[in-house]
Structures are given as structure tokens and as C-alpha cells.
Scaffold this motif. Structure first.
Motif, PDB file in Angstrom:
ATOM      1  N   LEU A  53      -6.742  58.463  48.975  1.00 55.88           N
ATOM      2  CA  LEU A  53      -5.481  59.196  48.892  1.00 55.88           C
ATOM      3  C   LEU A  53      -4.344  58.241  49.232  1.00 55.88           C
ATOM      4  N   ASN A  54      -3.553  57.926  48.242  1.00 57.62           N
ATOM      5  CA  ASN A  54      -2.598  56.827  48.361  1.00 57.62           C
ATOM      6  C   ASN A  54      -1.298  57.229  47.696  1.00 57.62           C
ATOM      7  N   SER A  55      -0.219  56.558  48.098  1.00 64.09           N
ATOM      8  CA  SER A  55       1.067  56.795  47.438  1.00 64.09           C
ATOM      9  C   SER A  55       1.234  55.782  46.316  1.00 64.09           C
ATOM     10  N   LEU A  56       0.725  56.125  45.156  1.00 62.31           N
ATOM     11  CA  LEU A  56       0.784  55.198  44.028  1.00 62.31           C
ATOM     12  C   LEU A  56       2.093  55.327  43.261  1.00 62.31           C
ATOM     13  N   THR A  57       2.819  56.398  43.525  1.00 65.64           N
ATOM     14  CA  THR A  57       4.151  56.554  42.936  1.00 65.64           C
ATOM     15  C   THR A  57       5.095  56.970  44.052  1.00 65.64           C
ATOM     16  N   GLY A  58       6.376  56.913  43.773  1.00 68.02           N
ATOM     17  CA  GLY A  58       7.342  57.266  44.816  1.00 68.02           C
ATOM     18  C   GLY A  58       7.906  56.034  45.496  1.00 68.02           C
ATOM     19  N   VAL A  59       8.642  56.244  46.577  1.00 74.55           N
ATOM     20  CA  VAL A  59       9.395  55.146  47.192  1.00 74.55           C
ATOM     21  C   VAL A  59       8.516  54.047  47.777  1.00 74.55           C
ATOM     22  N   ILE A  60       7.281  54.353  48.153  1.00 75.69           N
ATOM     23  CA  ILE A  60       6.430  53.288  48.695  1.00 75.69           C
ATOM     24  C   ILE A  60       5.319  52.908  47.726  1.00 75.69           C
ATOM     25  N   ALA A  61       5.599  53.092  46.454  1.00 79.22           N
ATOM     26  CA  ALA A  61       4.598  52.767  45.431  1.00 79.22           C
ATOM     27  C   ALA A  61       4.182  51.298  45.500  1.00 79.22           C
TER      28      ALA A  61
ATOM     29  N   LEU B 250     -10.804  57.267  51.874  1.00 79.12           N
ATOM     30  CA  LEU B 250      -9.823  56.287  52.340  1.00 79.12           C
ATOM     31  C   LEU B 250      -8.466  56.971  52.349  1.00 79.12           C
ATOM     32  N   GLY B 251      -7.620  56.567  53.303  1.00 81.84           N
ATOM     33  CA  GLY B 251      -6.306  57.197  53.426  1.00 81.84           C
ATOM     34  C   GLY B 251      -6.403  58.447  54.284  1.00 81.84           C
ATOM     35  N   PRO B 252      -5.414  59.340  54.214  1.00 83.99           N
ATOM     36  CA  PRO B 252      -4.224  59.296  53.360  1.00 83.99           C
ATOM     37  C   PRO B 252      -3.181  58.269  53.825  1.00 83.99           C
ATOM     38  N   VAL B 253      -2.252  58.026  52.928  1.00 84.60           N
ATOM     39  CA  VAL B 253      -1.097  57.163  53.185  1.00 84.60           C
ATOM     40  C   VAL B 253       0.127  57.930  52.686  1.00 84.60           C
ATOM     41  N   PRO B 254       1.278  57.969  53.366  1.00 79.96           N
ATOM     42  CA  PRO B 254       1.519  57.529  54.725  1.00 79.96           C
ATOM     43  C   PRO B 254       1.549  58.723  55.687  1.00 79.96           C
ATOM     44  N   GLU B 255       2.354  58.630  56.727  1.00 82.56           N
ATOM     45  CA  GLU B 255       2.268  59.603  57.819  1.00 82.56           C
ATOM     46  C   GLU B 255       2.497  61.070  57.430  1.00 82.56           C
ATOM     47  N   PRO B 256       3.522  61.417  56.632  1.00 86.79           N
ATOM     48  CA  PRO B 256       3.694  62.838  56.297  1.00 86.79           C
ATOM     49  C   PRO B 256       2.471  63.418  55.598  1.00 86.79           C
ATOM     50  N   VAL B 257       1.841  62.615  54.731  1.00 86.65           N
ATOM     51  CA  VAL B 257       0.665  63.113  54.010  1.00 86.65           C
ATOM     52  C   VAL B 257      -0.537  63.166  54.961  1.00 86.65           C
ATOM     53  N   ILE B 258      -0.620  62.200  55.882  1.00 90.93           N
ATOM     54  CA  ILE B 258      -1.697  62.235  56.874  1.00 90.93           C
ATOM     55  C   ILE B 258      -1.630  63.547  57.652  1.00 90.93           C
ATOM     56  N   MET B 259      -0.426  63.866  58.114  1.00 91.98           N
ATOM     57  CA  MET B 259      -0.280  65.049  58.949  1.00 91.98           C
ATOM     58  C   MET B 259      -0.629  66.318  58.209  1.00 91.98           C
ATOM     59  N   ALA B 260      -0.295  66.358  56.919  1.00 94.18           N
ATOM     60  CA  ALA B 260      -0.575  67.574  56.149  1.00 94.18           C
ATOM     61  C   ALA B 260      -2.040  67.645  55.736  1.00 94.18           C
ATOM     62  N   ALA B 261      -2.601  66.510  55.299  1.00 93.47           N
ATOM     63  CA  ALA B 261      -3.911  66.545  54.646  1.00 93.47           C
ATOM     64  C   ALA B 261      -5.092  66.237  55.560  1.00 93.47           C
ATOM     65  N   ALA B 262      -4.896  65.407  56.571  1.00 91.55           N
ATOM     66  CA  ALA B 262      -6.034  65.035  57.430  1.00 91.55           C
ATOM     67  C   ALA B 262      -6.676  66.235  58.129  1.00 91.55           C
ATOM     68  N   PRO B 263      -5.905  67.249  58.570  1.00 94.59           N
ATOM     69  CA  PRO B 263      -6.566  68.409  59.183  1.00 94.59           C
ATOM     70  C   PRO B 263      -7.602  69.061  58.274  1.00 94.59           C
ATOM     71  N   ILE B 264      -7.411  68.969  56.970  1.00100.45           N
ATOM     72  CA  ILE B 264      -8.389  69.557  56.034  1.00100.45           C
ATOM     73  C   ILE B 264      -9.705  68.789  56.131  1.00100.45           C
ATOM     74  N   ALA B 265      -9.581  67.477  56.219  1.00 99.59           N
ATOM     75  CA  ALA B 265     -10.783  66.649  56.358  1.00 99.59           C
ATOM     76  C   ALA B 265     -11.484  66.945  57.684  1.00 99.59           C
ATOM     77  N   VAL B 266     -10.702  67.132  58.723  1.00 95.86           N
ATOM     78  CA  VAL B 266     -11.277  67.433  60.042  1.00 95.86           C
ATOM     79  C   VAL B 266     -12.047  68.748  59.991  1.00 95.86           C
ATOM     80  N   GLU B 267     -11.439  69.730  59.377  1.00 96.62           N
ATOM     81  CA  GLU B 267     -12.073  71.046  59.296  1.00 96.62           C
ATOM     82  C   GLU B 267     -13.390  70.972  58.527  1.00 96.62           C
ATOM     83  N   ASN B 268     -13.448  70.109  57.539  1.00 95.43           N
ATOM     84  CA  ASN B 268     -14.650  69.957  56.717  1.00 95.43           C
ATOM     85  C   ASN B 268     -15.543  68.830  57.197  1.00 95.43           C
ATOM     86  N   GLU B 269     -15.217  68.312  58.375  1.00 97.44           N
ATOM     87  CA  GLU B 269     -16.044  67.286  59.018  1.00 97.44           C
ATOM     88  C   GLU B 269     -16.333  66.115  58.076  1.00 97.44           C
ATOM     89  N   MET B 270     -15.243  65.601  57.548  1.00 96.49           N
ATOM     90  CA  MET B 270     -15.341  64.417  56.700  1.00 96.49           C
ATOM     91  C   MET B 270     -14.447  63.327  57.294  1.00 96.49           C
TER      92      MET B 270
END
Lengths: 398, 294, 292
Positions: free
Chosen positions: A47-55, A112-132
Motif C-alpha cells: 500500500l503505497n502513494s504512487l500518485t499524489g504529492v508524494i508520488a 508492505l506499507g501503508p505509506v504515509p501517516e494519514p493512510v497508516i492511521m486509517a488503514a492499519a487498524p483494519i490489518a490489526v483487527e484481521n491479525e495481519m
């Protein structure tokens, strides 16, 4: 006669017992056949920022991961099967990141990822809940630890890692009074606070912080404010292109002691060099990889990177996901994970446990140990920038 | 005192960015009745074109200037029919629709720059364009050639355009077409040619502004246009829509205000404080400090 | 229901509600960007209340609505009948102020953000169902209120103001009062949305609330149709879904695609896909069927 028969029976009985015992031992010692890998290809989503300001940053992170996959496949793959890194673009949008992570947790062993912090905060809890396990290899421990044990940090605690770097810089260059420019983003104010601790340890005075946001366009007012405090040293902890502009502004106002300007690690990006050019010559920057190392593996990586990026030196973050893919390889091979979808939950757990306390991991540039998801014994380096390249000044550990 | 003077000079330098962009913005408004919210993005695009030409022609400034002007003119001519189409059913300036249309144009320009130029990285202009050494440096006070040029050209541009639009026949023709195309046609003004000239004029100004910004800032990035667009719009509104002289005064004043806030209060609060001050002005003078000139 | 479907549905609902929040003031030609600031302020306020003060989520949600409504009302006292540009500048100002304030307040995580907000009810599954149901109840309630508004005298008055402000005034429409009502209501809805948006992610970060959101909601309104509420219902899932299903090579040009769609719609179908006439025809056809 009867005595002989009884003797024979005893011998036979004894031989029978011996035979049974030997059989039992042999069966017990028989090597268990290794579990069979069921996947045809190990697919690792990134999970990466392939487009956008940090592409531009996302691009070289992806490059590093794919480079590792390439090398691994050339050497026979992971447990005999090829590996593929699948770039999943979140475009720095949390609303996209959560949907992509939701799809990934249905099938992936590790992400791998997510990148960067706003996406980590939103998406990582889903991985935690699914124990990945998600490997957020570009963010600080302060973010990554929120998702332990389903995440590992690539960096030790900021309060432990940064002060020695600032201290050594201040001591080596005789810096006594420092002004710090701080970009108001994510962990940077925390990193700036850690720099101040290092300055104190060096006996230097922290004159003040000058904060700036991402939408500052000219730096004259901020630099004048800084120079008015009469520092003899400057630390810059902000966006790479803006860090370069601050250096240029300092120079235009008569600053000449370039080694008394310290740039922090997150500024070490192509944008720093393309914006600052020769104006950066002589400044000091700290980071976590030594680009001047001379090892076959690193030389191959460097050469491949420069070939694909018009001769630019690999930024320090470019190695993070390279190492992450190798870490996944080792975890899979050590745990005997098969990739069987029916065993997804238990195999995810095996991989996570293997990574959290992995010892003597052979990174691209150095080896390190993980301890409950936190790396130990990782070095830091001070470099001096000269003509767009970093020259090693000092290695700092602890 | 030296610090204060240095900050005021910084403010004038920052303000000249707003003046230049607001002047181009107001010109489009006066000659075409367009609220081009994405005008800064158009200028940034021209900066990128200038950079490309500089790279491939061994830093030929003349060619870079011509390329910037040409790209700006072309962008204006391409977008002109779009604006005309959305406005044709309204008898007065349709603020909302043209603003939204220009928002769409701005989104496209920013994304094209992120993808198609220099891998989305910021671009740096050669130091000889910016001026390698300051023309004046006394303590903290420093003055670069680019700063002087942009401020001087900004003032000249405002004066020149003001004279053109209000004191010459072609200028009156531009304004007539913008305000009432049917009426203009009735009095014999050739619509197509004059319309083309008006868009070309704003394109020429846009190209020149691109070069001046390159001299002033020394760099550009895909997001630069968005970063200043809000303030350019605010400057134009507070001065009074279409008010060129007002745009000059307010632009410089805003630049000085921001510089003083950054210098004496906090860099991270400068935008918020600047907008609060602008907001207060608007609440008491909703038609702008110097009045609308449409 | 898969997780991906859940996030798609919840974020679509937020887009619909926030786009309605922009749509309502636009009925009197106001681009009320204050709503994004309302999202941010109410969101962080509720996060603080739940995480630090251990206030129940329901109370925090009500507080979020209230904060949005109060801010919207106070601001509308000044800009209820202001020119369009003033309203735009007010919106930008509040977005800058609220972002800068949050950056500097350690109690809400400052630039780091707020992590690990508790689930609103019981298990993660219950939490998701609660959020989903809450959002769609809100969509129905707000949609109903907007529908009633549009078919009322106030709605007709708003249409008159949009077409010709001076004529509307001369016909006796109190523009200031109407503007105040619409702005307050939209801010109230935005406040509640901000709370729920953060609890979808169970975290808050400044980059959840940027000027980019302004662009998204405006695109939804203008592509869907700014003259009726139904355009938003069509455009929100379509535009959000588009970004999720585009193949990677095309997805990288997503913003260009959005910008092109926006421009094409403005030029070719200025009122958007769902025009007032189309909505009227559909409503008439449906009511005829009901009568039969």
C-alpha cells in the motif's frame, strides 16, 4: 530340555522387545516431511502513494521492494516459489487506503506499507483487527507502535535515536547556539524536540524553534527571524524542497559556515537535491544508510538505482522496503509457511512472531536485531553534502 | 530596526507575487469576465515550460521567456471557449460556475505537472536567472535582482494595463466586449479579433509573470499554484474585483502582513492570521476596499 | 458484508451528506466551505471527548452536531446574506484557522493525530454496523428534510434568490434569514459527519480534512447536478467508486479524469446530470404510478 526352551523363549521375548523399541525410536526420529508450499507465486501487496504529492517518494519505495523481489527470484525465490510485489495505490487518501486494505486482508499473508501517516492511521487498524502484519517501514516508532504486535518499526524510539546525532554534530562542529526550523507535519515536531535533547547533552543552547507549514512559499521572513536570534548553528526539520530553500535563503543573507547547518533524515530526498543544487555544498545531513559502503550487494543496488534514476544516489528510504521484502522471505522460510488460504490466520501469526523478534537480520547495509518489533543496534550517520552526493563523516551508534 | 526593515522588504517581495498574480487575474476578469481561480496554476505551468526550454537550450533566457508566453497564450485560448460556453446564458459574471470550471482546469494542470515533468519533483531555475549574489546586503537586509525586477514589473504592469484598458481605444474595446458583446458588435467592434487579442494579452502577461516568479522564487513545484491561489483570490476580492490599483496595494499589504506575522509571531499561524484580517476587512467592506471595477 | 463494501458504503454516505451540506447553501448561491472546518472541529472535539474524557460516543456525536450548528449559526449572523466571495473567504479562513489550531494543541495529538479511538459499541463488527446504520439513518433524515425544504415556500424562495437576488428581495424573501438557516443547517450536518468520519477510521489526522475535500464535494455537486438533491446521491458513489475500480495505469491519472469530467459536465450539461426538469419528470411519473 525345558530349561532350554524357557531360555529360548526369554531370548526371543527380549529380541522382540528390542525390535519394538528400535522400531519406535526409528519412527520417532524419522524426519517429518516439510509442509508443501501451495502457492505458485508469493504475492505481497504494497500500500503505497504512487500518485499524489508524494508520488516521487512512493516511486522509489516501490522500486526498492521490486528490486528485492527481482534479486530473490534470480536466486530461486522464496521456498522455491517466485515473489511478486503488487503496488496498491492509495494516493495519500485515507478513504482509498481503507478500501484497499479491506480487500488485502481477505487474502494476503503480510502487507508492505501503508505509506504515509494519514493512510497508516486509517488503514492499519483494519490489518490489526484481521491479525495481519503490516510493515510500515517509513514511519517513526511512535506511529508504528500503535499497531503492535501487527506492525514492526523500522526505527528505534525517536527520543533514543536522534539526540546522539544532534549531540555529535554540535560537538564536532563547535556549535553553541542553535535555531531550529520545524515543519508542522506528523512526527517532525517530536523529532525536533529530540534534537534539542541532543543539543543539551552537547552543552549547546537551543535558541528557539521556527515553525512553518507546507504552504510557505518564500522563506525570507523566517530566515530573518532565525538570524536575528544570532545562532551559530541551524537545524532544519522540514520538507526537503523547503529545507533547500531555507539553506539558499541563509546563504543569500551571508551564512557561510555550511557545516553548521544540520538537515534531518526526512529531508534526504531527491527534492532536496534538485531544489538546492550546489547551494547545499558543505551542509551536514544525518541518515541511516551509508551510501559509500563498498559491498557487492549494495554496489549492485546502487548501480541499478542510478541506472533507473538518471544517476541520482539512492535516498535512504529506498532500502527500507527492499529489506522488508527480504525480511518476509526469511520469515516465510524459517516458519515453513505454505501460503495455504485455509491456514491464513495461523500462518499470519507465524510470520508476525518471526519478525517481531528476528535476530541478526541481514539488511542491505547492516545487520540488526528486532526486539518486540523495535530494531536495536541500528546505526546513524552524519554526512556532508557535496555536489549532490553525501560523503560519510561519522557513524554513530547509541 | 534593521530586522523590521528586512521583514518589510521580505514582505514587499512576497507581496509582489500576489500583485503579479492578482493583476493577471483582474485582467482576465476585465477583458473576459472570467473568475479564473486557477490562474496561478496556469502561470506555474508556464514556469515549467520555461524550465524545460532552459534545460534544452543551454539556459537561453530569451527562448524561455518566449516559450512561457506562448504556453500561457495557448492555455488561455484553449480555455476561453469553455468559459464563454458556461457564461453564455448569464448576463453578468457567473462567479460560481466560472470558479468551479477554473477549479477543474487547475486540478488538471496540477496533476499533469505531477506526472509529466521531472517525476513530480520541484524544479530549480539556474542561478544566473535569479541572480547569484544580492544587489544589496546590509546585515539582515538583503535584496536580490529578482525581487527588484518582480516588484518593479508588477508596478509597471498595473500602470500599463490600467492605461491600456482605460485610456486607449483597444482597451475600451476589450472592456466593451467583456461587458456586452452584443452592444460591442453593434458599435462595430470586431468580436473575434478583439476577443483573441484580449486573451492573448492576458496570456502575454501570464508568461511574463511566470518568468518573474522564476526569478523571484528560483524554483517551482506542482503544488505551488494551489498554495497561492486562495490568497490571490482573497487579494482580488478585498481590493475590489477588477480593481488593478487596489490589487497592487492590497497585494503588497498582504505580503508585508504575512512577513511581519512570520517574523514576529509564528510561521505556522501566518496563513490563519492573514485570512482573519482579510475576513474582517470583507465583513466591513464587502465590495472591497477600493470598490469593484467591473 | 465485506469490509471493502462497508468502507465504500460509509464513505459514500459521508460524501453524500457533506455534498448536501454544500448543496443547501448553494441554493442561494453560497459556496459554504466552512463545512469542511466544521468537520474538522467537531471531529477532533468528539475524539477528545471520547478518548480523553471518556464520554459516551452518543453524547460526543450530539456535541459534534451542536458544535457545528453553533459555529455555523454564529458565522451566519455575519454572512447570511453576504456576497458569494465573502462566504468563500470565510470558509477558507476557518479551514486555515482550525487546521493551525489543531496543529498546536497537544491534547488532540497536534500534528501526530489521535490514535486508537474506542469502538462505538462492543466488538469491531458491532462498531461497523452501528456506524453504517447511523450514517444511513442520517442520510435518510437529512434527505427527507432537504426534500421537504425543496417542496416548501422556503425552497421556492431559495430558487428565486439563486436566479435573481434583487427580484427575490422585492418579492419579500428575507435573504439573510434564509441564508442563516441554510448555513446553520449545513454546518450542523457537517459537524456530525466529521465525528462519524473519524470513527470510521477510529483515528483523526489533519490530512483527513484538507482543501482537497472541498474539490471532491464541489465535483460531486456540479457533476451530479446542483439544482436538485438527487444529483449528489448519484454522483457521490459514482465518483468515489470510479477511483477504486480504475486499473492502476489509468488510476494514476485519476485527478485529470475528474477534472475533465467536471469541465465536460459544466460545458455540456451545466446543471449536471440530474437536472431540475429530469427530477420533476421522475417525481411526476412516480406520483402518477402511486395514484394508479
Amino acid at each position: 530340555m525345558q530349561k532350554e526352551i524357557r531360555m529360548k523363549k526369554k531370548v526371543l521375548f527380549f529380541l522382540l522387545i528390542l525390535l519394538i523399541a528400535v522400531s519406535v525410536v526409528m519412527v520417532g526420529c524419522k524426519k517429518e516431511k516439510a509442509p508443501k508450499v501451495v502457492v505458485e507465486e508469493w504475492e505481497i501487496p504494497f500500500l503505497n502513494s504512487l500518485t499524489g504529492v508524494i508520488a516521487s517518494i512512493g516511486e522509489y519505495l516501490q522500486w526498492g521492494a521490486e528490486r528485492a523481489a527481482f534479486e530473490i527470484n534470480e536466486a530461486g525465490g522464496i521456498a522455491g516459489k517466485p515473489v511478486k510485489v503488487i503496488g496498491v495505490d492509495t494516493a495519500l487518501e485515507p478513504q482509498k487506503g481503507v478500501v484497499e486494505m479491506s480487500k488485502i486482508v481477505d487474502w494476503a499473508l503480510v502487507a508492505l506499507g501503508p505509506v504515509p501517516e494519514p493512510v497508516i492511521m486509517a488503514a492499519a487498524p483494519i490489518a490489526v483487527e484481521n491479525e495481519m502484519m503490516t510493515m510500515t517501514a517509513t514511519t517513526s516508532l511512535e506511529y508504528a507502535e500503535q499497531f503492535f504486535p501487527w506492525s514492526i518499526s523500522w526505527f528505534p524510539a525517536t527520543k533514543d535515536r536522534l539526540p546522539p546525532l544532534a549531540r555529535v554534530w554540535a560537538e564536532d562542529y563547535g556549535v553553541k547556539e542553535v535555531v531550529q526550523f520545524v515543519g508542522t507535519y506528523g512526527p517532525w515536531p517530536g523529532m525536533a524536540a529530540a534534537h534539542v535533547e541532543g543539543l543539551k547533552a552537547a552543552g549547546a543552547t537551543h535558541l528557539g524553534d521556527i515553525e512553518f507549514g507546507q504552504d510557505v512559499v518564500t522563506f525570507g521572513p523566517l530566515v530573518v527571524k532565525a538570524l536575528d536570534m544570532k545562532p551559530d548553528g541551524i537545524i532544519i526539520a522540514g520538507w526537503p524542497d523547503k529545507a533547500a530553500k531555507i539553506v539558499q535563503e541563509l546563504k543569500s543573507r551571508g551564512w557561510t559556515d555550511m557545516e553548521k547547518i544540520l538537515l534531518f533524515s526526512s529531508a534526504d530526498d531527491a527534492a532536496l537535491y534538485t531544489t538546492g543544487g550546489a547551494d547545499l555544498n558543505g551542509t551536514i545531513i544525518y541518515n541511516y544508510i551509508n551510501v559509500d559502503q563498498d559491498t557487492p550487494r549494495w554496489n549492485a543496488f546502487k548501480e541499478a538505482y542510478q541506472k533507473d534514476h538518471n544517476g541520482l544516489q539512492p535516498p535512504s528510504l529506498s532500502t527500507n522496503y527492499y529489506d522488508a521484502v527480504y525480511m518476509i522471505k526469511r520469515a516465510i522460510e524459517e516458519t515453513g509457511v505454505t501460503g495455504d488460504p485455509k491456514k491464513l490466520k495461523e500462518e499470519r501469526k507465524l510470520i508476525a512472531e518471526a519478525m517481531l523478534n528476528m535476530k541478526n537480520f541481514e539488511g542491505l547495509l547492516f545487520n540488526w536485531d528486532m526486539s518486540d518489533g523495535v530494531p536495536t543496534n541500528k546505526p546513524g550517520y552524519l554526512f556532508q553534502i557535496q555536489d549532490g552526493r553525501k560523503k560519510l563523516v561519522k557513524e554513530i551508534r547509541g | 530596526m534593521q530586522t523590521f526593515i528586512a521583514q518589510v522588504i521580505n514582505g514587499l517581495s512576497l507581496g509582489s507575487i500576489y500583485v503579479l498574480l492578482a493583476t493577471g487575474f483582474n485582467l482576465l476578469l476585465l477583458v473576459a469576465m472570467i473568475i479564473h481561480f486557477a490562474y496561478p496554476q496556469v502561470v506555474v505551468f508556464s514556469m515549467y515550460i520555461a524550465w524545460v526550454v532552459l534545460r534544452y537550450t543551454g539556459n537561453s533566457i530569451v527562448l524561455a521567456v518566449l516559450a512561457a508566453i506562448l504556453s500561457s497564450v495557448l492555455l488561455n485560448l484553449i480555455s476561453a471557449p469553455l468559459f464563454q460556453q458556461v457564461m453564455k446564458n448569464r448576463e453578468e459574471v457567473d462567479i460560481n460556475t466560472t470558479m468551479v470550471l477554473s477549479l477543474g482546469i487547475g486540478m488538471i494542470i496540477t496533476d499533469v505537472l505531477s506526472h509529466g515533468f521531472n517525476k513530480g519533483l520541484p524544479i530549480a531555475f539556474p542561478s544566473k536567472l535569479i541572480g547569484e549574489t544580492p544587489i544589496l546586503r546590509v546585515g539582515l537586509i538583503s535584496l536580490q535582482g529578482g525581487q527588484v525586477a518582480s516588484l518593479a514589473v508588477g508596478v509597471l504592469a498595473v500602470s500599463g494595463i490600467f492605461l491600456l484598458l482605460y485610456k486607449t481605444r483597444p482597451g475600451r474595446a476589450f472592456r466593451a466586449i467583456a461587458e456586452d458583446p452584443n452592444g460591442a458588435r453593434l458599435v462595430g467592434i470586431p468580436l473575434l479579433r478583439t476577443g483573441f487579442e484580449s486573451y492573448a494579452l492576458s496570456g502575454v502577461l501570464g508568461g511574463l509573470i511566470a518568468v518573474l516568479l522564476a526569478m523571484l522564487l528560483g524554483y517551482s513545484s506542482p503544488g505551488l499554484g494551489e498554495q497561492v491561489a486562495h490568497k490571490v483570490l482573497a487579494v482580488s476580492i478585498i481590493a475590489g474585483l477588477g480593481n488593478l490599483v487596489g490589487g497592487l496595494v492590497v497585494g503588497l499589504a498582504l505580503g508585508i502582513l504575512e512577513a511581519l506575522v512570520q517574523g514576529y509571531i509564528s510561521g505556522s499561524w501566518s496563513n490563519a492570521i492573514a485570512f482573519v484580517v482579510m475576513l474582517l476587512v470583507m465583513l466591513f467592506k464587502p465590495r472591497g476596499l477600493f470598490g469593484i471595477k467591473l | 458484508m465485506s469490509l471493502a463494501t462497508y468502507y465504500f458504503l460509509t464513505i459514500t454516505a459521508v460524501y453524500i451528506l457533506m455534498s448536501w451540506g454544500l448543496y443547501l447553501p448553494y441554493r442561494v448561491a453560497h459556496l459554504h466551505f466552512l463545512t469542511v472546518a466544521n468537520m474538522l472541529i467537531s471531529g477532533y472535539l468528539s475524539g477528545y471527548m471520547v478518548q480523553t474524557l471518556e464520554v459516551p460516543f452518543a453524547v460526543a456525536l450530539l456535541a459534534g452536531f451542536a458544535a457545528g450548528g453553533i459555529i455555523g449559526y454564529i458565522v451566519s449572523l455575519f454572512i447570511g446574506d453576504a456576497p458569494t466571495f465573502t462566504v468563500v473567504i470565510v470558509g477558507f479562513t476557518f479551514i486555515y484557522i482550525s487546521r493551525t489550531a489543531v496543529e498546536n494543541i497537544k491534547a488532540v495529538g497536534a500534528t501526530m493525530g489521535m490514535f486508537g479511538l474506542p469502538a462505538v459499541s462492543g466488538s469491531p463488527v458491532m462498531h461497523r454496523w452501528t456506524i453504517l446504520i447511523l450514517l444511513y439513518v442520517l442520510v435518510v433524515v437529512v434527505g427527507f428534510l432537504i426534500y421537504r425544504f425543496e417542496h416548501s415556500r422556503l425552497g421556492r424562495a431559495a430558487s428565486a434568490v439563486f436566479v435573481d437576488k434583487d427580484l427575490a428581495t422585492s418579492m419579500g424573501v428575507d435573504i439573510k434569514r434564509l441564508g442563516r438557516l441554510l448555513q446553520t443547517f449545513s454546518s450542523l450536518v457537517a459537524g456530525g459527519c466529521g465525528v462519524i468520519y473519524g470513527f470510521i477510521y477510529r483515528s483523526f489526522h489533519l490530512d483527513f480534512f484538507t482543501f482537497h475535500l472541498v474539490g471532491i464535494f464541489m465535483t460531486v455537486i456540479f457533476v451530479g447536478g446542483y439544482a436538485t438533491m438527487w444529483g449528489t446521491v448519484l454522483a457521490a458513489p459514482a465518483l468515489y467508486g470510479l477511483s477504486l475500480i480504475l486499473p492502476p495505469a489509468v488510476a494514476s491519472w485519476r485527478i485529470v479524469i475528474y477534472g475533465t469530467i467536471l469541465i465536460a459536465v459544466l460545458v455540456l450539461k451545466p446543471e449536471g446530470f440530474i437536472t431540475r426538469r429530469l427530477a420533476y419528470k421522475l417525481e411526476t411519473a412516480l406520483s402518477r404510478r402511486r395514484r394508479r
